[in-house]
Design an enzyme around this catalytic site. Structure first.
Site, PDB file in Angstrom:
ATOM      1  N   GLY A  56      57.461 102.786  55.562  1.00 38.96           N
ATOM      2  CA  GLY A  56      58.534 103.302  56.387  1.00 38.96           C
ATOM      3  C   GLY A  56      59.440 104.272  55.672  1.00 38.96           C
ATOM      4  N   TYR A  57      60.747 104.079  55.850  1.00 41.40           N
ATOM      5  CA  TYR A  57      61.720 104.986  55.257  1.00 41.40           C
ATOM      6  C   TYR A  57      61.817 104.833  53.751  1.00 41.40           C
ATOM      7  CZ  TYR A  57      63.327 106.849  59.679  1.00 41.40           C
ATOM      8  OH  TYR A  57      63.384 107.513  60.867  1.00 41.40           O
ATOM      9  N   GLU A  79      53.744  93.488  48.156  1.00 42.67           N
ATOM     10  CA  GLU A  79      52.481  93.723  48.852  1.00 42.67           C
ATOM     11  C   GLU A  79      51.412  92.722  48.400  1.00 42.67           C
ATOM     12  OE1 GLU A  79      52.279  95.695  51.284  1.00 42.67           O
ATOM     13  OE2 GLU A  79      54.120  96.876  51.027  1.00 42.67           O
ATOM     14  N   ALA A 145      63.262  95.406  54.765  1.00 41.45           N
ATOM     15  CA  ALA A 145      63.157  94.699  56.042  1.00 41.45           C
ATOM     16  C   ALA A 145      62.277  93.486  55.800  1.00 41.45           C
ATOM     17  CB  ALA A 145      62.554  95.600  57.116  1.00 41.45           C
ATOM     18  N   TYR A 243      69.033  95.301  69.727  1.00 44.01           N
ATOM     19  CA  TYR A 243      69.127  95.806  68.360  1.00 44.01           C
ATOM     20  C   TYR A 243      70.583  95.866  67.890  1.00 44.01           C
ATOM     21  CZ  TYR A 243      67.933  98.088  64.050  1.00 44.01           C
ATOM     22  OH  TYR A 243      67.795  98.343  62.714  1.00 44.01           O
ATOM     23  N   THR A 284      57.333 102.310  62.638  1.00 45.30           N
ATOM     24  CA  THR A 284      57.157 101.585  61.389  1.00 45.30           C
ATOM     25  C   THR A 284      56.650 100.182  61.700  1.00 45.30           C
ATOM     26  OG1 THR A 284      59.385 100.632  61.320  1.00 45.30           O
ATOM     27  CG2 THR A 284      59.118 102.849  60.403  1.00 45.30           C
TER      28      THR A 284
END
Length: 404
Positions: A56-57, A79, A145, A243, A284
């Site tokens: 993602g970002y 990961e 996240a 959200y 994402t």
């Protein structure tokens, strides 16, 4: 080294395997899409720590930091390695590809795989800054996240939830069946109960970000003028109930309050700065889990087309502001706003009109579903142009070595 022909197998937006060659090409394309810097340092370069660098970002921050600011330093992610039955996670392969690009660019990046919430990871990073990077950190980008966080002080494990606050929320959402046929459904999410808000804030708020700063400052590693940014999102009124006004929004509000506290402290101690960076919508792995976000993003792309700003362009703009290449532009809350292209009145009105008209029968004419469906697959290395998916590919790819 095992080789397999990989085909996308998924349950909704979650895929069972990832494609190494597709992930590699995706990172290469991101690198090519990022504009070159006008004045790139030929040697050295600022020392950066990016937490959450593989997706993602956070991945965009890593690639843009390399190309726009010439960063060196430490990238942290969490990961899973390949096994006999499964490939590695997509972030594993993206990290390998990013390491190759950094090496080619002559930049010294170390990639660490582990729990960023742990004090053990904080000590490992601090030791590397001392021993390998001259004992000075210039930038920290926080982009995490996660579903859970264990507090190192108490040992308590907190779990984040995606729920509205106060009352149930009913919203439209977008799903695809096994053949990729889209369906617009209505889903209802019950309200936060008990300590749902507090648990989500404990995971996704600013506590760990502040803990990182405390640890590094305590070791005397923050350079003069040190700057840190935590990546955030506000989003559209169409998704606000689940959200920004929901449990995740409470965590983002805590993150922003933490930024103000850290900024005041860093200004006094090292002449530094702490900000939140509010990014625009993107596909994402985290965003696809939020009810309504998939539909909203597909409709947004239908309105904007190629004018939808990709993450690497947004993060290039962030680096330009952090490094002083362009003036820092803050809103009234002290936030860098990289989402203004998304939240203009005209764009939001157009998306809202399509949202109201969106049904299973009408969705193909309202949203860019081909783009969205491909973007979801590209999160796992599939549907990437230029990759031969009929060819066997090595899946047992080692994590980048940390030696110079």
């Amino acid at each position: 080294m095992s080789e397999r022909v990989l085909i996308p197998r998924n349950r909704g937006f979650l895929f069972l395997d990832s494609h190494p060659a597709g992930c590699e090409r995706l990172v290469a394309d991101m690198w090519d899409a990022c504009p070159d810097a006008a004045n790139m340092p030929q040697r050295g370069g600022p020392v950066a720590l990016i937490i959450g660098s593989s997706a993602g970002y956070g991945l965009a921050a890593t690639v843009a930091g390399l190309k726009r600011a010439g960063i060196r330093g430490i990238m942290v992610s969490f990961e899973k390695a390949p096994t006999e039955r499964r490939t590695a996670t997509a972030g594993w392969y993206r990290t390998v590809a990013t390491a190759d690009i950094a090496r080619t660019a002559g930049r010294d990046l170390v990639f660490l795989n582990g729990d960023a919430f742990s004090d053990g990871m904080k000590r490992q990073v601090a030791n590397l800054i001392e021993q390998r990077f001259g004992g000075r950190l210039d930038y920290l980008i926080y982009s995490v996240a996660a579903p859970r966080r264990t507090d190192p002080d108490t040992g308590a494990t907190y779990a984040s939830v995606l729920k509205p606050i106060g009352r149930a929320n009913r919203t439209k959402t977008l799903v695809f069946d096994d053949q990729g046929i889209p369906e617009v459904r209505e889903v209802e999410t019950g309200p936060a109960e008990g300590d749902d808000v507090e648990q989500t804030v404990a995971v996704m708020g600013g506590a760990d970000w502040e803990r990182w700063i405390n640890h590094l400052a305590g070791r005397g590693l923050l350079g003069e003028g040190f700057a840190t940014a935590a990546l955030s999102y506000i989003g559209s009124p169409l998704t606000a109930a689940i959200y920004r006004q929901g449990t995740i929004g409470a965590a983002k509000a805590h993150l922003e309050a933490t930024a103000r506290t850290l900024n005041e402290r860093l200004e006094k101690t090292v002449g530094g700065r702490a900000v939140t960076s509010v990014n625009g919508a993107a596909v994402t792995q985290s965003s696809t889990a939020i009810p309504g976000i998939a539909l909203y993003t597909g409709l947004l792309r239908g309105v904007l087309g190629e004018d939808l700003v990709p993450p690497v362009h947004q993060l290039a703009a962030l680096w330009d502001q952090l490094t002083g290449a362009v003036p820092l532009a803050l809103d009234d809350e002290g936030r860098i706003r990289l989402d203004t292209w998304e939240l203009t009145d005209d764009v939001q009105a157009a998306v809202a009109k399509r949202w109201e008209a969106a049904t299973t029968d009408t969705i193909t004419g309202l949203a860019d579903l081909d783009w969205f469906h491909a973007e979801v697959q590209r999160l796992y290395g599939f549907s990437v142009p230029g990759v031969d998916y009929t060819a066997a590919v090595a899946t047992d790819v080692p994590w980048p070595a940390s030696t110079p």
